[in-house]
Design a protein around this motif. Structure first.
Motif, mmCIF file in Angstrom:
data_model
loop_
_atom_site.group_PDB
_atom_site.id
_atom_site.type_symbol
_atom_site.label_atom_id
_atom_site.label_comp_id
_atom_site.label_asym_id
_atom_site.label_seq_id
_atom_site.Cartn_x
_atom_site.Cartn_y
_atom_site.Cartn_z
ATOM 1 N N ARG A 1 0.858 -1.178 0.000
ATOM 2 C CA ARG A 1 0.000 0.000 0.000
ATOM 3 C C ARG A 1 0.899 1.233 0.000
ATOM 4 N NH1 ARG A 1 -5.034 -2.075 2.419
ATOM 5 N NH2 ARG A 1 -5.760 0.054 2.806
ATOM 6 N N PRO A 2 0.651 2.184 -0.888
ATOM 7 C CA PRO A 2 1.490 3.389 -0.906
ATOM 8 C C PRO A 2 1.382 4.148 0.404
ATOM 9 C CG PRO A 2 -0.463 3.705 -2.240
ATOM 10 C CD PRO A 2 -0.437 2.252 -1.870
ATOM 11 N N ILE A 3 2.458 4.824 0.763
ATOM 12 C CA ILE A 3 2.474 5.626 1.985
ATOM 13 C C ILE A 3 1.813 6.967 1.700
ATOM 14 C CG2 ILE A 3 3.940 6.710 3.735
ATOM 15 C CD1 ILE A 3 6.092 4.592 2.991
ATOM 16 N N VAL A 4 0.752 7.274 2.418
ATOM 17 C CA VAL A 4 0.066 8.556 2.277
ATOM 18 C C VAL A 4 0.529 9.470 3.401
ATOM 19 C CG1 VAL A 4 -2.151 9.746 2.297
ATOM 20 C CG2 VAL A 4 -1.929 7.539 1.124
ATOM 21 N N ASP A 5 1.071 10.602 3.026
ATOM 22 C CA ASP A 5 1.608 11.556 4.001
ATOM 23 C C ASP A 5 0.484 12.357 4.656
ATOM 24 O OD1 ASP A 5 3.794 13.380 5.130
ATOM 25 O OD2 ASP A 5 2.650 14.791 3.920
ATOM 26 N N GLN A 6 -0.195 13.184 3.884
ATOM 27 C CA GLN A 6 -1.307 13.983 4.383
ATOM 28 C C GLN A 6 -2.374 14.103 3.310
ATOM 29 O OE1 GLN A 6 -0.689 17.801 6.204
ATOM 30 N NE2 GLN A 6 0.900 17.081 7.581
ATOM 31 N N ILE A 7 -3.610 14.330 3.756
ATOM 32 C CA ILE A 7 -4.732 14.525 2.846
ATOM 33 C C ILE A 7 -5.267 15.957 3.018
ATOM 34 C CG2 ILE A 7 -7.043 13.753 2.201
ATOM 35 C CD1 ILE A 7 -6.294 11.005 3.364
ATOM 36 N N PHE A 8 -5.372 16.667 1.896
ATOM 37 C CA PHE A 8 -5.898 18.032 1.879
ATOM 38 C C PHE A 8 -7.174 18.056 1.049
ATOM 39 C CE2 PHE A 8 -1.426 18.549 2.739
ATOM 40 C CZ PHE A 8 -1.295 19.711 3.493
ATOM 41 N N SER A 9 -8.053 19.000 1.303
ATOM 42 C CA SER A 9 -9.203 19.205 0.430
ATOM 43 C C SER A 9 -8.723 19.875 -0.851
ATOM 44 C CB SER A 9 -10.261 20.056 1.116
ATOM 45 O OG SER A 9 -9.786 21.379 1.312
ATOM 46 N N LEU A 10 -9.497 19.742 -1.916
ATOM 47 C CA LEU A 10 -9.116 20.320 -3.202
ATOM 48 C C LEU A 10 -8.909 21.824 -3.093
ATOM 49 C CD1 LEU A 10 -8.679 19.990 -6.263
ATOM 50 C CD2 LEU A 10 -11.154 20.262 -6.557
ATOM 51 N N LYS A 11 -9.756 22.497 -2.338
ATOM 52 C CA LYS A 11 -9.634 23.956 -2.242
ATOM 53 C C LYS A 11 -8.382 24.385 -1.480
ATOM 54 C CE LYS A 11 -12.689 24.221 1.793
ATOM 55 N NZ LYS A 11 -13.969 24.750 2.302
ATOM 56 N N ASP A 12 -7.758 23.463 -0.750
ATOM 57 C CA ASP A 12 -6.531 23.763 -0.011
ATOM 58 C C ASP A 12 -5.276 23.298 -0.746
ATOM 59 O OD1 ASP A 12 -7.893 24.940 2.109
ATOM 60 O OD2 ASP A 12 -8.218 23.017 3.101
ATOM 61 N N VAL A 13 -5.370 23.221 -2.064
ATOM 62 C CA VAL A 13 -4.260 22.700 -2.861
ATOM 63 C C VAL A 13 -3.001 23.552 -2.711
ATOM 64 C CG1 VAL A 13 -4.928 23.934 -4.961
ATOM 65 C CG2 VAL A 13 -3.613 21.810 -5.134
#
Length: 345
Positions: free
Chosen positions: A311-323
């Motif tokens: 499984r790839p390592i996911v660092d952080q998740i942001f909303s699209l508007k916070d690109v």
């Protein structure tokens, strides 16, 4: 639909979260995907800044990686159907050159890729050739499905196709933390390699050990080539993954054992390093350059991920508007793994 576009090249202030017309099918072989997630890559930053040398029609939607649900397909599409959950193969060739005829369209001289000559994945919907849509490997979330295609495919070509990595070999990965480096760590670990990683961050070195690295070297405190040779009884490593370039390039070559292979897909620290060519031929070294990979290599990667449960390592998740904040984190090199955008609210 909502999307993030650039209307001119420049910094993160040029990213606009705005209402955009939804894409429409223009070919019977196309598909439209309702995106759930997208992932950031360094190429997004270069395209935003206008550093690729590629002419991009503005305004433009960035983003090469994404995952979602098939919303619509053309009448000649048979590999996917409405409602299928898919990840995306980013490049498309012209279909007429020698590279496209030999299943190497990622080398096409008129290459089109999502986020470059094609509108990208920083949007609620994306249009692309249906042949670029593949089932998500079992067990992966939409966040993980967006995080792996571009970097894992590139690493698969580097380590498996080109370097022909074998169980028990020694691998050195420079600059652990980025998407390519963390993908290389995961693939090399599951192939049974003995892994060395470098970073200027002790925190990232510890994280890498948690993910399977055997040795971590802080390159600010020691010469990583000398340390690698000391740790291998002066032998050196079989494979170096160097997407850094610059001053590290000479040390990467020095870290290789006789018959070693260096693989690269980037030059973030400089594209014109000095090279002692004698070291290459005296020590029978091989150097491979890679970007992306073929559809067959992508199929191999998908099968590998299904069997290995990588499984790839996911660092952080942001909303699209916070690109903008997401891209700023990538620019500053703070991430360990992939930064993902949540498209659907």
């Amino acid at each position: 639909m909502k999307a993030v576009r650039i209307h001119e090249h420049g910094g993160v202030d040029k990213l606009r979260y705005e209402e955009v017309q939804e894409p429409k099918l223009s070919s019977p072989t196309e598909a439209i995907v309702q995106l759930k997630t997208a992932a950031l890559n360094r190429i997004d930053l270069w395209n935003r800044e206008g550093l690729t040398g590629m002419d991009i029609a503005l305004p433009h939607i960035l983003g090469a990686d994404g995952a979602g649900i098939i919303a619509q397909v053309g009448e000649q599409v048979h590999n996917v159907k409405k409602g299928d959950a898919v990840c995306l193969y980013p490049p498309s060739g012209c279909g007429q050159c020698e590279y496209c005829f030999t299943d190497r369209e990622f080398m096409c001289i008129r290459l089109r890729a999502l986020g470059e000559r094609l509108q990208g994945t920083y949007a609620e919907y994306v249009k692309l050739p249906a042949a670029n849509c593949f089932p998500i490997p079992p067990g992966l979330s939409f966040e993980e499905a967006a995080a792996f295609p571009l970097v894992f495919l590139t690493v698969w070509r580097m380590l498996v196709t080109n370097a022909e990595l074998k169980p028990g070999e020694h691998v050195l990965i420079l600059g652990i933390g980025g998407g390519v480096a963390t993908a290389a760590l995961q693939i090399a670990r599951h192939m049974g390699a003995h892994i060395f990683v470098t970073s200027s961050s002790d925190e990232k070195l510890e994280l890498a050990k948690n993910w399977g690295a055997n040795h971590g070297i802080n390159y600010l405190r020691s010469d990583f080539a000398k340390e690698v040779r000391a740790l291998t009884g002066k032998r050196g490593v079989d494979v170096v993954v160097d997407c850094v370039g610059g001053e590290s390039w000479v040390k990467s070559l020095a870290a290789l054992a006789r018959g070693g292979r260096l693989v690269t897909c980037g030059a973030t620290a400089g594209a014109n390093p000095q090279t002692d060519i004698r070291r290459i031929f005296w020590n029978h070294l091989k150097i491979f350059g890679s970007t992306l990979g073929s559809r067959e290599e992508f199929r191999q990667l998908l099968a590998f991920m299904q069997l290995s449960r990588v499984r790839p390592i996911v660092d952080q998740i942001f909303s699209l508007k916070d690109v903008a904040a997401a891209q700023r984190r990538l620019e500053e090199g703070k991430q360990f793994g992939k930064i993902v955008l949540q498209i659907a609210e």
